[in-house]
Design a protein around this motif. Structure first.
Motif, mmCIF file in Angstrom:
data_model
loop_
_atom_site.group_PDB
_atom_site.id
_atom_site.type_symbol
_atom_site.label_atom_id
_atom_site.label_comp_id
_atom_site.label_asym_id
_atom_site.label_seq_id
_atom_site.Cartn_x
_atom_site.Cartn_y
_atom_site.Cartn_z
ATOM 1 N N ILE A 101 0.837 -1.125 0.159
ATOM 2 C CA ILE A 101 0.055 -0.037 -0.005
ATOM 3 C C ILE A 101 1.040 1.193 0.209
ATOM 4 N N CYS A 102 0.638 1.880 -0.990
ATOM 5 C CA CYS A 102 1.723 3.133 -1.274
ATOM 6 C C CYS A 102 0.698 4.473 -1.035
ATOM 7 N N LEU A 103 0.902 5.209 -0.149
ATOM 8 C CA LEU A 103 -0.086 6.388 0.281
ATOM 9 C C LEU A 103 0.084 7.507 -0.892
ATOM 10 N N LEU A 104 0.908 7.482 -1.469
ATOM 11 C CA LEU A 104 1.146 8.791 -2.686
ATOM 12 C C LEU A 104 1.596 8.319 -3.866
ATOM 13 N N PRO A 105 1.195 8.798 -4.982
ATOM 14 C CA PRO A 105 1.719 8.350 -6.373
ATOM 15 C C PRO A 105 3.120 8.838 -6.510
ATOM 16 N N GLY A 106 3.666 9.798 -5.635
ATOM 17 C CA GLY A 106 5.026 10.022 -6.204
ATOM 18 C C GLY A 106 5.038 11.468 -7.267
ATOM 19 N N ASP A 107 4.018 12.223 -7.415
ATOM 20 C CA ASP A 107 3.780 13.245 -8.276
ATOM 21 C C ASP A 107 4.295 14.559 -7.803
ATOM 22 N N TYR A 108 5.334 14.562 -6.943
ATOM 23 C CA TYR A 108 5.711 16.086 -6.524
ATOM 24 C C TYR A 108 6.254 16.868 -7.595
ATOM 25 N N VAL A 109 6.875 16.228 -8.592
ATOM 26 C CA VAL A 109 7.442 17.054 -9.954
ATOM 27 C C VAL A 109 6.098 17.655 -10.766
ATOM 28 N N SER A 110 5.323 16.534 -11.088
ATOM 29 C CA SER A 110 4.229 16.878 -11.912
ATOM 30 C C SER A 110 3.439 15.731 -12.019
ATOM 31 N N PRO A 111 2.029 15.673 -12.266
ATOM 32 C CA PRO A 111 0.991 14.663 -12.352
ATOM 33 C C PRO A 111 1.616 13.654 -13.454
ATOM 34 N N SER A 112 2.211 13.970 -14.218
ATOM 35 C CA SER A 112 2.726 12.814 -15.217
ATOM 36 C C SER A 112 3.519 11.952 -14.699
ATOM 37 N N MET A 113 4.421 12.626 -13.995
ATOM 38 C CA MET A 113 5.453 11.905 -13.129
ATOM 39 C C MET A 113 4.715 10.792 -12.046
ATOM 40 N N GLY A 114 3.590 11.435 -11.369
ATOM 41 C CA GLY A 114 2.787 10.488 -10.590
ATOM 42 C C GLY A 114 2.358 9.253 -11.436
ATOM 43 N N LEU A 116 3.941 7.915 -14.055
ATOM 44 C CA LEU A 116 4.898 7.100 -14.336
ATOM 45 C C LEU A 116 5.359 6.339 -13.198
ATOM 46 N N ARG A 117 5.394 7.009 -12.067
ATOM 47 C CA ARG A 117 6.103 6.030 -10.965
ATOM 48 C C ARG A 117 5.225 5.002 -10.396
ATOM 49 N N LYS A 118 3.788 5.233 -10.611
ATOM 50 C CA LYS A 118 2.763 4.086 -10.131
ATOM 51 C C LYS A 118 3.151 2.752 -11.066
ATOM 52 N N GLU A 119 3.654 3.161 -12.446
ATOM 53 C CA GLU A 119 3.934 1.989 -13.107
ATOM 54 C C GLU A 119 5.373 1.306 -12.948
ATOM 55 N N GLU A 120 6.209 2.255 -12.515
ATOM 56 C CA GLU A 120 7.596 1.921 -11.880
ATOM 57 C C GLU A 120 7.238 0.878 -10.849
ATOM 58 N N LEU A 121 6.463 1.243 -9.803
ATOM 59 C CA LEU A 121 6.058 0.342 -8.583
ATOM 60 C C LEU A 121 5.618 -0.874 -9.008
ATOM 61 N N LEU A 122 4.571 -0.842 -10.054
ATOM 62 C CA LEU A 122 4.242 -2.182 -10.498
ATOM 63 C C LEU A 122 5.249 -3.017 -11.262
ATOM 64 N N SER A 123 6.118 -2.317 -11.721
ATOM 65 C CA SER A 123 7.371 -2.962 -12.462
ATOM 66 C C SER A 123 8.382 -3.653 -11.160
ATOM 67 N N VAL A 137 -2.066 2.190 -4.784
ATOM 68 C CA VAL A 137 -1.552 3.395 -4.678
ATOM 69 C C VAL A 137 -2.556 4.486 -4.474
ATOM 70 N N LEU A 138 -2.538 5.129 -3.303
ATOM 71 C CA LEU A 138 -3.393 6.245 -2.831
ATOM 72 C C LEU A 138 -3.056 7.583 -3.465
ATOM 73 N N ASN A 139 -3.637 8.774 -3.177
ATOM 74 C CA ASN A 139 -3.541 9.906 -3.762
ATOM 75 C C ASN A 139 -3.135 11.116 -2.658
ATOM 76 N N TYR A 140 -2.385 10.808 -1.760
ATOM 77 C CA TYR A 140 -1.950 11.801 -0.887
ATOM 78 C C TYR A 140 -0.883 12.692 -1.363
ATOM 79 N N ARG A 141 -0.892 13.859 -0.997
ATOM 80 C CA ARG A 141 0.087 14.626 -1.657
ATOM 81 C C ARG A 141 1.356 14.630 -1.112
ATOM 82 N N ASP A 142 2.493 14.733 -2.058
ATOM 83 C CA ASP A 142 3.893 14.507 -1.905
ATOM 84 C C ASP A 142 4.439 15.761 -1.404
ATOM 85 N N GLY A 143 5.185 15.685 -0.333
ATOM 86 C CA GLY A 143 5.954 17.121 0.122
ATOM 87 C C GLY A 143 6.286 17.141 1.507
ATOM 88 N N MET A 144 7.401 17.895 1.768
ATOM 89 C CA MET A 144 7.893 18.057 3.239
ATOM 90 C C MET A 144 6.960 18.889 4.198
#
Length: 314
Positions: A101-114, A116-123, A137-144
């Motif tokens: 269970i991943c709480l965020l998609p990793g879209d800190y840089v851009s939505p398209s990166m999110g 992409l990183r979902k697919e990388e997690l599946l890989s 994969v859930l959709n919490y916001r990435d950031g410090m």
């Protein structure tokens, strides 16, 4: 003059430590298997899997025949921090069903990166042997500076895992970060706090079939010792057991410096060259977008690639 010698000393220390680690965790166990395992000696196997040594303490993994959820913050956390335990828990002999269970998609840089990183997690999950249907994969916001409502995490985990223990067919194990979040990352800490609140709400008061483990955060010095401290712990804890079981046929489960109370609630996982290779593959091939220049020193020096200490939250 002595300042210029420091890098050479550091390089030699890490290099010799890696060689010792390779001997301790890979060459010795494989040699013991070759010369002391009855199945290997006779070439008569009881299962479809080649016998291997699990380099863990205690020697009998407490997580067996269970549904195991790794709850993490970012895509790649499963490899960056949890891979030694993840690979062991996944071994067929333990008969676990492992899910991510991943709480965020990793879209800190851009939505398209999110995306992409979902697919990388599946890989990466596929490299470990985890089916894509067991990755959430859930959709919490990435950031410090992001704050995640704990009740929201609880509700999301409830929708995935369920809240009625009577409907669960297997024991349930949750594995996540601890209060330190490995690096103090607020997303990691919120992951722990939300997971703990979910567990406390629905499963803590039930039997020992329902467990929550947290990954011990190392201090800055320990985090970047690579195999150095792992070698020391392995020599003290695991190697005596391995030799006793194979050469002397004695079933001991103690170490010279272990605390029995801590042993009951802690699981230590020691990776070997095979698990390290799998972790490198999952990171460099699965999470390729994250393999920036600063990642390579982490992979080379991080202790999390060769050792995990999971502590049961009681």
């Amino acid at each position: 003059m002595w300042l210029t010698a420091i890098p050479k000393v550091v390089i030699k220390t890490y290099l010799w430590s890696f060689i010792l680690w390779l001997i301790l965790t890979t060459i010795i166990p494989q040699t013991l298997t070759k010369y002391f395992n009855d199945e290997v000696i006779s070439n008569t196997y009881k299962t479809r899997y080649f016998p291997y040594h699990s380099l863990i303490s205690p020697s009998q993994l407490p997580i067996q025949n269970s549904t195991v959820y790794y709850v993490m913050g970012h895509p790649d956390d499963e490899t960056m921090f949890f891979s030694p335990s993840l690979i062991e828990v996944l071994r067929p002999k333990h008969n676990n069903s492992v899910k991510l269970i991943c709480l965020l998609p990793g879209d800190y840089v851009s939505p398209s990166m999110g995306s992409l990183r979902k697919e990388e997690l599946l890989s990466a999950a596929r490299i470990y042997g985890i089916d894509k249907d067991d990755v959430f994969v859930l959709n919490y916001r990435d950031g410090m500076n992001e704050t995640w409502p704990l009740d929201s995490i609880v509700n999301d985990l409830a929708s995935i895992i369920g809240t009625n223990h009577q409907q669960l067919h297997n024991p349930l194990t949750l594995i996540t970060f601890d209060e330190g979040g490995v690096s103090g990352h607020p997303n990691h800490i919120a992951t722990y706090e939300g997971t703990k609140k979910f567990f406390d709400t629905y499963y803590k008061s039930l039997s020992n079939d329902y467990r929550l483990y947290k990954l011990k955060t190392f201090n800055v010095f320990e985090k970047y010792t690579s195999t150095i401290l792992t070698n020391i712990e392995y020599l003290v804890i695991q190697l005596p057991r391995l030799l006793a079981r194979n050469i002397f046929q004695i079933g001991i489960d103690i170490s010279f410096f272990s605390n029995p109370n801590e042993e009951e609630s802690s699981i230590k996982f020691f990776g070997d060259m095979n698990t390290l290779g799998l972790s490198f593959g999952a990171m460099s091939f699965g999470h390729f977008s994250q393999m920036e220049s600063f990642r390579y020193p982490w992979i080379l020096f991080s202790r999390y690639f060769t050792y995990n200490n999971l502590i049961q939250v009681l």
